[in-house]
Design a protein around this motif. Structure first.
Motif, PDB file in Angstrom:
ATOM      1  N   TRP A  27       0.849  -1.189   0.000  1.00 15.09           N
ATOM      2  CA  TRP A  27       0.000   0.000   0.000  1.00 15.09           C
ATOM      3  C   TRP A  27       0.890   1.246   0.000  1.00 15.09           C
ATOM      4  O   TRP A  27       1.838   1.334   0.787  1.00 15.09           O
ATOM      5  N   SER A  29       0.075   4.823   0.945  1.00 10.07           N
ATOM      6  CA  SER A  29      -1.019   5.604   1.528  1.00 10.07           C
ATOM      7  C   SER A  29      -0.617   7.018   1.911  1.00 10.07           C
ATOM      8  O   SER A  29      -1.435   7.787   2.409  1.00 10.07           O
ATOM      9  N   SER A  30       0.637   7.370   1.696  1.00 10.51           N
ATOM     10  CA  SER A  30       1.154   8.669   2.124  1.00 10.51           C
ATOM     11  C   SER A  30       0.771   9.802   1.188  1.00 10.51           C
ATOM     12  O   SER A  30       0.815  10.971   1.570  1.00 10.51           O
ATOM     13  N   ASP A  50      -3.482   4.700  -2.874  1.00  9.80           N
ATOM     14  CA  ASP A  50      -4.762   4.667  -2.169  1.00  9.80           C
ATOM     15  C   ASP A  50      -5.410   6.046  -2.094  1.00  9.80           C
ATOM     16  O   ASP A  50      -4.940   6.927  -1.377  1.00  9.80           O
ATOM     17  N   HIS A  53      -8.433   6.007   1.599  1.00 12.51           N
ATOM     18  CA  HIS A  53      -8.021   6.402   2.947  1.00 12.51           C
ATOM     19  C   HIS A  53      -6.765   7.264   2.953  1.00 12.51           C
ATOM     20  O   HIS A  53      -6.402   7.804   3.990  1.00 12.51           O
ATOM     21  N   GLY A  54      -6.086   7.379   1.828  1.00 13.07           N
ATOM     22  CA  GLY A  54      -4.895   8.213   1.744  1.00 13.07           C
ATOM     23  C   GLY A  54      -5.238   9.628   1.296  1.00 13.07           C
ATOM     24  O   GLY A  54      -6.279   9.865   0.682  1.00 13.07           O
ATOM     25  N   ASN A  56      -5.073  11.692  -1.129  1.00 11.85           N
ATOM     26  CA  ASN A  56      -4.805  11.762  -2.555  1.00 11.85           C
ATOM     27  C   ASN A  56      -5.927  12.435  -3.323  1.00 11.85           C
ATOM     28  O   ASN A  56      -7.109  12.135  -3.129  1.00 11.85           O
ATOM     29  N   ASN A 220      -5.867  -8.354   1.839  1.00  7.98           N
ATOM     30  CA  ASN A 220      -5.033  -7.392   2.544  1.00  7.98           C
ATOM     31  C   ASN A 220      -4.593  -8.041   3.857  1.00  7.98           C
ATOM     32  O   ASN A 220      -5.425  -8.392   4.687  1.00  7.98           O
ATOM     33  N   ALA A 242       2.218  -1.351   4.238  1.00  9.38           N
ATOM     34  CA  ALA A 242       1.896  -0.002   3.767  1.00  9.38           C
ATOM     35  C   ALA A 242       3.044   0.927   4.111  1.00  9.38           C
ATOM     36  O   ALA A 242       3.675   0.785   5.167  1.00  9.38           O
TER      37      ALA A 242
END
Length: 281
Positions: A27, A29-30, A50, A53-54, A56, A220, A242
Motif C-alpha cells: 500500500w 497511503s502517504s 490509495d 483512505h490516503g 490523494n 489485505n 503499507a
C-alpha cells in the motif's frame, strides 16, 4: 508519432494471468510520489496508490503514476468509491488498474464495469484526445482497444459482499476481487478483530469460491503470519504492508533503541554495547 497498445504497461489482469507465483504488493497511503517511487523499486510486484483512505487527489495520483512508471512494478489505484465521474477522471490520468472499494452486489459490480468501459458497452466519458491514458492520441486506436488496457478489481468488504461473492465474481468485466478483512470484521460486529475465526473463515470462503470460478482473489494482510495463511489457502495476490505503517513502526524502533533505554537507565550504567553494535534499521 503513434504508440501501439504494446507501448503501455501490461495490466494487473495480465500480470495475474502470467504469474507463476503469488504477487506480493504494498500500500502507498502517504500521497507521496517519493514514497511511491521507493516502494516501486523495492522488488515487490505491485503498489497500491490509495485514494480512499490516503490524502490523494487527481494531481497526487498523477504524480505517483509518473513516479513509478519506470519501474518493473504494476501500479493499482484505489478510487474513493465506485462513482463514474471519479473513475473516468482516474482512468484519463493513465491509471490502467483500478481497485473499487465496497462492492456488495453483482448489480454494483456491473455498474462499476460500465464505468470503466466506453459506449456502447459502458458509460465512460470520451475525452481520450485530452488524456494521458491515450498518451494524447499517440496510442493507435485507443478508443477501440481501451478495454484491453484497463483492469478492474473490486473489493469484498462486508458480510453482504461475502454472501454475494459468487455472483460478484461471475460478473463479466470483473478481473479480480480483493478482500479487506478490517471492514469485513467491522461489518460482522467484530471491529478490529481481523484474526477472529469467523472473519478468517469468511475470507477463506471467498478464496475458495473465486478459485472455483477462475477469478483471482487477493487479501489485505499486513501481519506476516496472516499473509502466509492466505497464501497457503490459495490467494494469488496479497498486500503485505503499507508505506506509512512501515515508517511508523521503524521510527518507533529507532526511538526505543536510542531513547527508550536512556529513559530506563539515564546514567548509562547498564549500557555495555558500543553504538557500532546497535542493530541497523
Amino acid at each position: 508519432m503513434s504508440i501501439r497498445v504494446g507501448g503501455l504497461k501490461p495490466t494487473f489482469r495480465d500480470a495475474l494471468r502470467a504469474a507463476e507465483r503469488p504477487l506480493i504488493g504494498i500500500w502507498v497511503s502517504s500521497g507521496s510520489p517519493l514514497m511511491a517511487e521507493i516502494c516501486a523499486g523495492s522488488g515487490l510486484d505491485w503498489v497500491l496508490i490509495d485514494a480512499e483512505h490516503g490524502p490523494n487527489g487527481l494531481e497526487s495520483i498523477l504524480a505517483q503514476l509518473q513516479a513509478v512508471h519506470g519501474y518493473p512494478v504494476t501500479p493499482v489505484v484505489r478510487v474513493p468509491f465506485g462513482e463514474p465521474v471519479i473513475i473516468k477522471q482516474v482512468l484519463d490520468l493513465g491509471a490502467q488498474n483500478l481497485l473499487v472499494p465496497m462492492v456488495d452486489t453483482a448489480d454494483q459490480a456491473r455498474a462499476v464495469v460500465a464505468a470503466v468501459r466506453y459506449p456502447p458497452r459502458g458509460v465512460r466519458g470520451v475525452g481520450a484526445s485530452l488524456a494521458r491514458a491515450s498518451r494524447w492520441n499517440r496510442v493507435d486506436d485507443y478508443l477501440a482497444v481501451a478495454d484491453d488496457t484497463v483492469s478492474l478489481t473490486v473489493q469484498i468488504e462486508t458480510a453482504t459482499a461475502v454472501e454475494n461473492v459468487r455472483e460478484i465474481a461471475s460478473v463479466d468485466g470483473v478481473d479480480a476481487l480483493f478482500v479487506g478483512p478490517a471492514d469485513l470484521a467491522a461489518s460482522m460486529g467484530l471491529l478490529g478483530q481481523q484474526e477472529h475465526p469467523e472473519v478468517v473463515a469468511a475470507v477463506e470462503h471467498c478464496v475458495r469460491v473465486a478459485a472455483e470460478l477462475g477469478r483471482p482473489l487477493g487479501v489485505n494482510a499486513f501481519a506476516p503470519a496472516t499473509a502466509e495463511r492466505y497464501l497457503a489457502a490459495g490467494s494469488p495476490f496479497v498486500a503485505v504492508g503499507a508505506d506509512v505503517a512501515l515508517v511508523a513502526r521503524a521510527s518507533e524502533k529507532l526511538a526505543e533503541a536510542f531513547i527508550g533505554e536512556r529513559q530506563d537507565d539515564p546514567g548509562g550504567k547498564a549500557r555495555t554495547a558500543p553504538p557500532a553494535e546497535r542493530p541497523s534499521y
